[in-house]
Design a protein around this motif. Structure first.
Motif: not given
Ligand code: AHR
Length: 504
Positions: A24, A26, A171-172, A177, A241, A243, A294, A350-351, A356
């Protein structure tokens, strides 16, 4: 601890989905700027792409790379990032409290992806924008020519369409947030109508609806149900998603893959329930398009997260430095994805760089692999053919969050054409080596072809990381002492380690 694994060529789960080993990029922190792109860097090419980073990306070999966000995409004007660079506007990126120069955009990303030998996966902004803008960017990217946006692409120097197949519908969107956050019903309707319109522009695309941002979201489960009720016929995937970080119990952190297993199995169950209720034929797969370790709690303490920082171009954001422990956890997360490869058919770590990142790079300086890059690269390279259903009987340990957890965690593949069994193994025991026996009778005669391990060596501990001065301190080393006799492979995994063993 001891573990007994059994694999058999007749017990397979699915072909290894090649898109399982994605990453990923971003527009966030230094992932793009001074990560993959840095004009003026001694190793930059004529387009400003860092060739030292590109070389490392080619070694990692992510099979697909998602772009341009993440939270960033929910306020993005894609048009700002195309055309003559001197005319591109600077904007406030509200997601990461940064200034976006738009020097790098869709055209640059498409060229970078081609140079990296990877498939591009795009996300459209369903936070502040909607159906029309999603269709416009698709027309710019994929339509051959003769229309406003396809001709604009041609005028910008790309006669050939980018032919991007995979598109994320926002996205999300479940996260408060997120700029433009929506309820499941609001998002579901918008996603369905956007999908329908995008398919009219290009029927060949594959579409991902937003699922949950993590398995602890209050809407987890219900979000997927409502979104899929609205979008089932229009989309191909629902996203996930996750982390993970170490809080106050290393054993819990080492068992993070248990959460990933639960996440995947819950979403599959929900998708299949919607399928049954709606009498649909096709199945919806999961695109696990953000996953990693993360240290999010550190980020929440940062000035950027608190809204107290100055607005800067490409500030340092969440540049986590990964340890041996983190690499072992990443290895187990890869195991979880692989074990579910019948339904998780796209996944993006990611990423890619700095944020990260699998890789780190410094402005004007070097680039190197973090510890977590090693399991990622190995599984991407060596998991080929069919995913094996690995029967695992392992000694266990007690965790506060997950209860009893296997000390040895494993996944495996069988490449019938090459005649290779590949095993990916983690020992979660922090103090003791694990004695592992693998029953491989059904494969006929096998020999050890390759065996490597990532673990602390002399003078290191589980917190050891790579850094600019020590870019290769955490790496794979040969795993000695693996034997195969009478249909049983025997091996010893050092305490807290991740290993790959190939038998042929
Ligand atoms: O990868 C970091 C962030 O984590 C991304 O922007 C978001 O989609 C997620 O909350």
């Amino acid at each position: 601890p001891r573990a007994r694994l059994t694999v058999d060529p007749d017990f397979t789960i699915a072909p290894v989905p090649r898109r399982l080993f994605g990453s990923f990029v971003e527009h966030m922190g230094r992932c793009v700027y001074t990560g993959i792109y840095e004009p003026g860097h001694p190793k930059a090419d004529a387009d400003g792409l860092r060739t030292d980073v590109l070389d490392l990306v080619r070694e990692l070999g992510p099979t697909v790379v998602r772009y341009p966000g993440g939270n960033f995409v929910s306020g993005y004007y894609w048009e700002d990032g195309v055309g003559p660079k001197e005319q591109r506007p600077r904007r406030l990126d509200r997601a990461w409290r940064s200034i976006e120069t738009n020097e790098f955009g869709l055209g640059e990303f498409a060229r970078w992806a081609k140079a990296a030998g990877t498939e591009a996966m795009m996300a459209v902004n369903l936070g502040t924008r909607g159906i029309q803008e999603a269709c416009d960017i698709l027309e710019y990217a994929n339509h051959p020519g003769g229309t406003k946006y396809s001709d604009l692409r041609r005028a910008h120097g790309s006669a050939e369409p980018f032919d991007i197949k995979l598109w994320c519908l926002g996205n999300e969107m479940d996260g408060p947030w997120q700029v433009g956050h929506k309820t499941a019903a609001e998002y579901g309707r918008l996603a369905a109508e956007t999908a329908r319109a995008m398919r009219l522009v290009d029927p060949g695309i594959e579409l991902v609806a937003c699922g949950s941002s993590n398995s602890r979201m209050p809407t987890f489960g219900e979000w997927e149900r409502v979104v899929l009720e609205e979008t089932y016929d229009q989309v191909d995937y629902i996203s996930a998603h996750a982390y993970y970080q170490e809080h106050d119990h290393a054993g819990d952190f080492l068992a993070a893959a248990r959460d990933m297993d639960h996440f995947i199995e819950s979403v599959v169950a929900t998708a299949d329930a919607v399928r049954a209720r709606g009498k649909h034929r096709k199945k919806i797969d999961i695109s696990f398009d953000e996953w990693n370790v993360w240290y999010q709690s550190r980020h929440h303490e940062s000035a950027i997260a608190k809204g107290e920082s100055e607005w800067e171009v490409a500030p340092r954001v969440i540049e986590d430095e990964y340890s041996i422990t983190d690499a072992v956890v990443v290895g187990t997360l890869l195991n979880s994805l692989l074990r579910h490869g019948d339904r998780v058919t796209v996944a993006c770590q990611a990423q890619l760089v700095n944020v990260i990142g699998l890789l780190r790079s410094e402005a004007g300086g070097p680039a190197w692999k973090q510890s977590i890059a090693h399991p990622f690269e190995q599984v991407r390279r060596r998991a080929t053919g069919e995913i094996l259903a690995v029967q695992t009987r392992s000694d266990r340990y007690e965790t506060p969050r997950f209860g009893d957890v296997d000390l040895v965690d494993a996944s495996g593949t069988w490449d019938a054409e090459a005649g290779v069994v590949s095993l990916f193994l983690a020992n979660r025991d922090q103090a003791e080596a694990a004695q592992v026996e693998v029953g491989v009778r059904g494969f006929g005669e096998l020999r050890v072809q390759h065996a490597a391990v990532l673990a602390a060596t002399e003078g290191q501990d589980r917190h050891t990381t790579n850094d600019e001065q020590h870019p290769d301190r955490v790496r794979l080393r040969p795993l000695d002492g693996v034997t195969v006799a009478d249909g049983v492979a025997q091996l010893t995994l050092p305490p807290l380690s991740w290993a790959v063993v190939q038998l042929a």
